[in-house]
Design a protein around this motif. Structure first.
Motif, PDB file in Angstrom:
ATOM      1  N   SER A  40      32.765  14.777  40.702  1.00  0.00           N
ATOM      2  CA  SER A  40      31.387  14.320  40.470  1.00  0.00           C
ATOM      3  C   SER A  40      31.050  13.249  41.511  1.00  0.00           C
ATOM      4  O   SER A  40      31.820  12.303  41.712  1.00  0.00           O
ATOM      5  CB  SER A  40      31.225  13.716  39.062  1.00  0.00           C
ATOM      6  OG  SER A  40      31.435  14.701  38.065  1.00  0.00           O
ATOM      7  N   ARG A  44      21.349  15.586  51.276  1.00  0.00           N
ATOM      8  CA  ARG A  44      21.762  16.914  51.764  1.00  0.00           C
ATOM      9  C   ARG A  44      23.279  16.969  51.938  1.00  0.00           C
ATOM     10  O   ARG A  44      23.930  17.940  51.542  1.00  0.00           O
ATOM     11  CB  ARG A  44      21.078  17.213  53.099  1.00  0.00           C
ATOM     12  CG  ARG A  44      19.593  17.529  52.987  1.00  0.00           C
ATOM     13  CD  ARG A  44      19.055  18.095  54.293  1.00  0.00           C
ATOM     14  NE  ARG A  44      19.216  17.146  55.395  1.00  0.00           N
ATOM     15  CZ  ARG A  44      18.323  16.216  55.724  1.00  0.00           C
ATOM     16  NH1 ARG A  44      17.196  16.119  55.026  1.00  0.00           N
ATOM     17  NH2 ARG A  44      18.537  15.406  56.749  1.00  0.00           N
ATOM     18  N   GLY A  84      25.177  16.974  48.605  1.00  0.00           N
ATOM     19  CA  GLY A  84      24.968  18.260  47.941  1.00  0.00           C
ATOM     20  C   GLY A  84      25.859  19.344  48.512  1.00  0.00           C
ATOM     21  O   GLY A  84      26.424  20.167  47.772  1.00  0.00           O
ATOM     22  N   GLN A  85      26.013  19.360  49.827  1.00  0.00           N
ATOM     23  CA  GLN A  85      26.889  20.350  50.468  1.00  0.00           C
ATOM     24  C   GLN A  85      28.345  20.147  50.057  1.00  0.00           C
ATOM     25  O   GLN A  85      29.076  21.109  49.785  1.00  0.00           O
ATOM     26  CB  GLN A  85      26.744  20.263  51.978  1.00  0.00           C
ATOM     27  CG  GLN A  85      25.380  20.728  52.495  1.00  0.00           C
ATOM     28  CD  GLN A  85      25.176  20.436  53.962  1.00  0.00           C
ATOM     29  OE1 GLN A  85      26.032  19.828  54.604  1.00  0.00           O
ATOM     30  NE2 GLN A  85      24.034  20.854  54.503  1.00  0.00           N
ATOM     31  N   ALA A  88      29.477  18.794  47.289  1.00  0.00           N
ATOM     32  CA  ALA A  88      29.659  19.170  45.886  1.00  0.00           C
ATOM     33  C   ALA A  88      29.740  20.680  45.727  1.00  0.00           C
ATOM     34  O   ALA A  88      30.547  21.205  44.951  1.00  0.00           O
ATOM     35  CB  ALA A  88      28.519  18.591  45.043  1.00  0.00           C
ATOM     36  N   ARG A  89      28.913  21.407  46.469  1.00  0.00           N
ATOM     37  CA  ARG A  89      28.926  22.872  46.357  1.00  0.00           C
ATOM     38  C   ARG A  89      30.258  23.460  46.831  1.00  0.00           C
ATOM     39  O   ARG A  89      30.709  24.477  46.306  1.00  0.00           O
ATOM     40  CB  ARG A  89      27.765  23.461  47.158  1.00  0.00           C
ATOM     41  CG  ARG A  89      26.413  23.308  46.462  1.00  0.00           C
ATOM     42  CD  ARG A  89      25.324  24.134  47.117  1.00  0.00           C
ATOM     43  NE  ARG A  89      25.013  23.631  48.460  1.00  0.00           N
ATOM     44  CZ  ARG A  89      24.115  22.693  48.699  1.00  0.00           C
ATOM     45  NH1 ARG A  89      23.458  22.133  47.692  1.00  0.00           N
ATOM     46  NH2 ARG A  89      23.868  22.310  49.943  1.00  0.00           N
ATOM     47  N   ARG A  90      30.906  22.820  47.813  1.00  0.00           N
ATOM     48  CA  ARG A  90      32.177  23.333  48.333  1.00  0.00           C
ATOM     49  C   ARG A  90      33.260  23.353  47.259  1.00  0.00           C
ATOM     50  O   ARG A  90      34.134  24.216  47.252  1.00  0.00           O
ATOM     51  CB  ARG A  90      32.667  22.485  49.503  1.00  0.00           C
ATOM     52  CG  ARG A  90      31.884  22.671  50.789  1.00  0.00           C
ATOM     53  CD  ARG A  90      32.514  21.859  51.908  1.00  0.00           C
ATOM     54  NE  ARG A  90      33.852  22.358  52.258  1.00  0.00           N
ATOM     55  CZ  ARG A  90      34.091  23.264  53.205  1.00  0.00           C
ATOM     56  NH1 ARG A  90      33.079  23.808  53.871  1.00  0.00           N
ATOM     57  NH2 ARG A  90      35.328  23.654  53.472  1.00  0.00           N
ATOM     58  N   GLY A 121      32.619  23.050  43.838  1.00  0.00           N
ATOM     59  CA  GLY A 121      32.100  23.328  42.496  1.00  0.00           C
ATOM     60  C   GLY A 121      31.850  22.068  41.701  1.00  0.00           C
ATOM     61  O   GLY A 121      31.919  22.101  40.460  1.00  0.00           O
ATOM     62  N   ARG A 133      29.500  18.374  40.976  1.00  0.00           N
ATOM     63  CA  ARG A 133      28.109  18.091  40.648  1.00  0.00           C
ATOM     64  C   ARG A 133      27.700  16.757  41.251  1.00  0.00           C
ATOM     65  O   ARG A 133      28.545  15.916  41.572  1.00  0.00           O
ATOM     66  CB  ARG A 133      27.879  18.102  39.140  1.00  0.00           C
ATOM     67  CG  ARG A 133      28.511  16.963  38.381  1.00  0.00           C
ATOM     68  CD  ARG A 133      28.434  17.204  36.875  1.00  0.00           C
ATOM     69  NE  ARG A 133      28.796  16.013  36.113  1.00  0.00           N
ATOM     70  CZ  ARG A 133      27.925  15.260  35.459  1.00  0.00           C
ATOM     71  NH1 ARG A 133      26.647  15.567  35.484  1.00  0.00           N
ATOM     72  NH2 ARG A 133      28.333  14.202  34.775  1.00  0.00           N
TER      73      ARG A 133
END
Length: 677
Positions: free
Chosen positions: A612, A624, A627-628, A630-632, A634, A636
């Motif tokens: 997190s 930005r 966010g990138q 966190a997406r790598r 999984g 949040r």
């Protein structure tokens, strides 16, 4: 005049304020507000000593602080100067003189002899100055009995005022005094000066002092028990009289000096008082003998009353100094509560006494401790209490959030923990039968019913057995300690969040492991006490790469625990660790810095970490980038307001802590659950 001094009856009970130590009947002091304020300032970078002083200065929500009391002292002092002036005695003398001259002229107008005409001429040519006129009439043969009485009142007034300057209350005591009374006072002055002369020469004076007090003690309301107490009381009054004299104009001083010989119509009184002043100045040179004040009010004061006002000003100045706590080693124990009550009232003294107890109990209860280096730090006990307070604040914020499942159980599928709590609607855990039946028996007996015929269960009796959580967690909290956090006002909220989470893990989830990692130019493992007192440093760099290295090393040391990675930051990574241990800093972020940070985050993902990010600030580029990341893995991203940072981090930990959704904080740590423990 006052009568002979009465001796206390040894068999009579006396009642007063308890003076044998802390008042055993005083209500307990709530240290929660004080500790929270001290902790807030410590987290802002102040020393605990400074933070404690600041709280005592400010006071609490319902408690006046030292600054409020000092302001009241200042207002009292200003009011005293603004309301009064020092010409009261001279006005009274002038009024008596005018009355005497007027009555004498009336009598002379009725007398037809030549001597009456000569007397009229003498009165007509009296000097305009009051003192000169009084002295010129010293040998005047008054024809009017009223005029003679008025002039005698001038001498009596001057004598009583002169004595009242040195002995408080003497003016009233000698009103309507006889010649024998005045002679007794002059005898007391001679004996007093002989006693002080002997003491100044270093001669034994205990017996002399005892004899003096047996003979003249009724003149001293202070009832001194030793010669030093007598000298202290007399010197304080005499110094105030000297300061009052210094506050007069040159003309007023000259007039009073000229009138001094007329006091009681005896020059000896002025000589004895002058000798007394010299003795006291020699014995107590530390008194303030040179100060002066500016009285500019309309209410006239006599010499004795003005001297009392000067003593009151000195007392107010002493209180102001005590309340300022400015000198090294100052403690609130130095406050003179009796003096404070006398000058400002009982309520002010009660406020000061409460502040004294807060200071003493914070120290005596072990909330503050000295390090080997001599620094004052918050003790572990204080850290626990502060953490509990911060966690309570987080609980109130988190409990009000919507969209969270209401999971009341504490690890429902785990092993029993040995603890129990009262049943609430919706609970599915097994009952603790022993405690449930015991509650029913106690309730039945408390209601006065006979339990021998059986006990009926009530829903209030039911307790359920708590169980351990399904898994352990290894929690790594990474907090950005770069200077921008302090510069943007995020320093204290970050520390409050860390302390609240640390307290939650260490008290409620003791099986979990927590690592606190601060990252600026370098990253380092840091203790909660060290973080709480950490000062912001102007050190360029946000080395998230190094922080992730330390976090992954921590996860690997606990392979059986669920990794939980919580990252609080307000900036993109601008530094990374090279192979030789050196730091490379670059802004904008160097591609190598980004690459190494991403690689280490991927390693966290491979270890199964639940990630997190808590993004502080509204920078679009940071939004930005985070966010990138966190997406790598999984993870949040949460972008909380500063006031909600603690609730966001703790809520995320609770969500990752169990396989269920985040538990309702109010139920998980309610009054009969966490706080009772």
């Amino acid at each position: 005049m006052p009568g002979p001094r009465s001796r206390p009856d040894p068999h009579r009970a006396r009642y007063g304020r308890y003076a044998g130590g802390p008042d055993p009947l005083a209500p307990p002091v709530d240290l929660g507000e004080a500790l929270a304020a001290v902790g807030e300032d410590v987290m802002a970078g102040y020393s605990p000593e400074h933070a404690l002083r600041e709280f005592l200065r400010r006071g609490g929500a319902d408690q006046r602080g030292l600054d409020d009391l000092a302001a009241q002292v200042a207002r009292r002092r200003s009011e005293l100067l603004r309301r009064n002036n020092l010409d009261g005695t001279m006005r009274q003398v002038r009024q008596l003189l005018d009355s005497a001259v007027l009555n004498e002229r009336k009598q002379l107008a009725r007398d037809l002899d030549d001597d009456a005409r000569f007397a009229e001429l003498q009165l007509e040519n009296l000097p305009g100055q009051t003192a000169a006129a009084v002295n010129e009439l010293a040998d005047y043969d008054w024809r009017s009995s009223d005029a003679r009485a008025d002039y005698a009142k001038i001498k009596d007034l001057l004598g009583r005022e002169a004595l009242d300057q040195r002995f408080a209350g003497m003016k009233q005591a000698l009103e309507n005094a006889t010649d024998a009374d005045r002679a007794a006072v002059q005898e007391m002055l001679r004996d007093l000066n002989e006693l002080l002369d002997a003491h100044r020469r270093g001669e034994p004076t205990d017996e002399l002092f005892a004899d003096f007090m047996d003979k003249h003690g009724h003149h001293f309301a202070e009832n001194p028990r030793t010669i030093d107490e007598l000298i202290d009381a007399l010197a304080a009054r005499a110094a105030a009289a000297q300061r009052m004299r210094n506050s007069l104009t040159e003309e007023q001083r000259a007039e009073l000096d000229a009138l001094a010989q007329q006091a009681f119509g005896s020059p000896e009184l002025a000589d004895q008082l002058s000798r007394l002043d010299q003795n006291l100045q020699s014995l107590r040179p530390g008194q303030d003998w040179s100060g002066r004040e500016s009285f500019d009010g309309e209410q006239s004061m006599g010499l004795g009353e003005a001297t009392g006002a000067m003593q009151q000003l000195a007392d107010l100045d002493a209180l102001s100094e005590q309340l300022a706590q400015a000198r090294p080693g100052a403690r609130l124990d130095d406050l003179d509560l009796d003096l404070l009550a006398r000058e400002l009232g009982a309520e002010a003294a009660a406020d000061a006494r409460t502040l004294q107890r807060i200071e003493a109990e914070l120290r005596d209860a072990g909330m503050l401790r000295r390090t080997p280096d001599g620094d004052l730090r918050l003790s572990p006990r204080a850290m626990r209490q502060l953490g509990r307070s911060l966690l309570r604040d987080v609980a109130e914020r988190l409990a009000g959030r919507s969209g969270q499942r209401d999971t009341r159980q504490a690890g429902a599928a785990g092993e029993p923990s040995g603890a129990s709590r009262e049943w609430r609607f919706g609970d599915t855990e097994p009952w603790d039968v022993t405690r449930t039946v015991g509650n029913a028996v106690l309730r039945t007996a408390g209601e006065g019913r006979d339990a021998s015929t059986g006990v009926r269960l009530d829903v209030r009796d039911i307790e359920i057995a708590e169980t351990e959580a399904r898994t352990q967690a290894a929690v790594a909290l990474l907090v950005d300690t770069s200077f921008s956090m302090a510069m943007e006002g995020r320093w204290v909220p970050m520390k409050r969040t860390a302390l609240a989470l640390h307290h939650l893990v260490s008290t409620r989830f003791r099986g979990d492991r927590m690592e606190l990692i601060g990252f600026g130019r370098y990253a380092q493992r840091i203790g909660i006490e060290e973080l709480t007192g950490l000062d912001a440093l102007w050190d360029k760099g946000t080395n998230l790469h190094h922080a992730l290295l330390l976090a992954n090393r921590f996860f690997r040391r606990h392979p059986s625990a669920q990794p939980v990675l919580l990252i609080v930051t307000d900036g993109e990574p601008t530094a990374h660790l090279e192979g030789d241990g050196q730091v490379l800093f670059d802004y904008p972020p160097h591609p190598v810095t980004i690459a190494r940070t991403v690689a280490e985050l991927d390693a966290s993902g491979r270890l199964g970490a639940q990630v997190s990010f808590f993004r502080l600030g509204q920078d679009p580029g940071l939004e930005r980038f985070i966010g990138q990341l966190a997406r790598r893995v999984g993870g949040r991203v949460v972008s909380p307001e500063l006031d909600d940072l603690g609730a966001a981090v703790v809520g995320s930990y609770l969500g990752a802590r169990t396989s269920d959704a985040p538990a309702s904080f109010r139920d998980l740590f309610g009054e009969r659950g966490f706080w009772a423990g």
